[in-house]
Design a protein around this motif. Sequence first.
Motif, PDB file in Angstrom:
ATOM      1  N   LEU A 145       0.788  -0.991   0.051  1.00  9.32           N
ATOM      2  CA  LEU A 145      -0.103  -0.159   0.073  1.00  9.32           C
ATOM      3  C   LEU A 145       0.777   1.413  -0.022  1.00  9.32           C
ATOM      4  N   GLU A 146       1.703   1.182   0.835  1.00 10.02           N
ATOM      5  CA  GLU A 146       2.712   2.496   0.823  1.00 10.02           C
ATOM      6  C   GLU A 146       3.176   2.742  -0.408  1.00 10.02           C
ATOM      7  N   LYS A 147       3.548   1.259  -1.004  1.00 14.13           N
ATOM      8  CA  LYS A 147       4.730   1.671  -2.596  1.00 14.13           C
ATOM      9  C   LYS A 147       3.968   1.905  -3.537  1.00 14.13           C
ATOM     10  N   ALA A 148       2.685   2.045  -3.681  1.00 16.11           N
ATOM     11  CA  ALA A 148       1.626   2.316  -4.436  1.00 16.11           C
ATOM     12  C   ALA A 148       0.655   3.457  -4.939  1.00 16.11           C
ATOM     13  N   PHE A 149       1.872   4.546  -3.974  1.00 22.67           N
ATOM     14  CA  PHE A 149       1.072   5.842  -4.521  1.00 22.67           C
ATOM     15  C   PHE A 149       2.632   6.713  -4.704  1.00 22.67           C
ATOM     16  N   SER A 150       2.463   8.083  -5.361  1.00 23.73           N
ATOM     17  CA  SER A 150       3.413   8.526  -5.468  1.00 23.73           C
ATOM     18  C   SER A 150       2.757   9.899  -4.017  1.00 23.73           C
ATOM     19  N   ASP A 151       4.094  10.801  -3.909  1.00 25.20           N
ATOM     20  CA  ASP A 151       4.364  11.956  -2.497  1.00 25.20           C
ATOM     21  C   ASP A 151       2.924  12.716  -3.073  1.00 25.20           C
TER      22      ASP A 151
END
Length: 206
Positions: A145-151
Amino acid sequence: MSVNGKNEKTAHLVWCAMIALRLARQDGRVRSEQQENLFLVRWFADAERQRRFSRDVASDIRWMLQQGRSLGVRAQLAKKLDYIWRSTTGNILEQTELFRLTWGLETAKNQQWLYHILSDTEWLRLRRQSINPDVCAVYIPKSALEKAFSDKGKQTAPVPVRITGNTEAFGVLLTSCGWQIQPSPEPGVLFLTAESGVTPPMMQET
């Protein structure tokens, strides 16, 4: 348009009620304005009794109950919900993909779904366990989940998930937030993707 503070809490309360009504219509439990009003009054009464929402929206819940109980069908609660939603948020689809997924998952939780964010160890262990298929629950690995989105909250990779219970209803809920459920290469695991976001690996052209 962004939402924050009290407006965000009111908007989420109203959104949850709108989704619950939509699912009830789909299931055939609500077929008339009278049934619609009765359903929403009961829904808000349950929300108040079970303390599902922040104290900040307690007055909103009481107001909706007062309207529904005193005016009956004339209260037009569904139209009131739509008006409040539009006046407090604008359009959920204008929000970032991360915001919309979070919003959808929180809505599911307020519709009595179990929502679990798991460590990598717990996720691997879950794959070897049998899960009760009748319990409405969502399981997501925290690292994915943490890796699935940009800043900036844009989806960069599919979100793996395991879903039990009424998957179709969960899909309807996600669709209202601009998300969808897609198959994955791994048995028992699905992907969550934004409708305008990335394509799951197994769906990409080779």
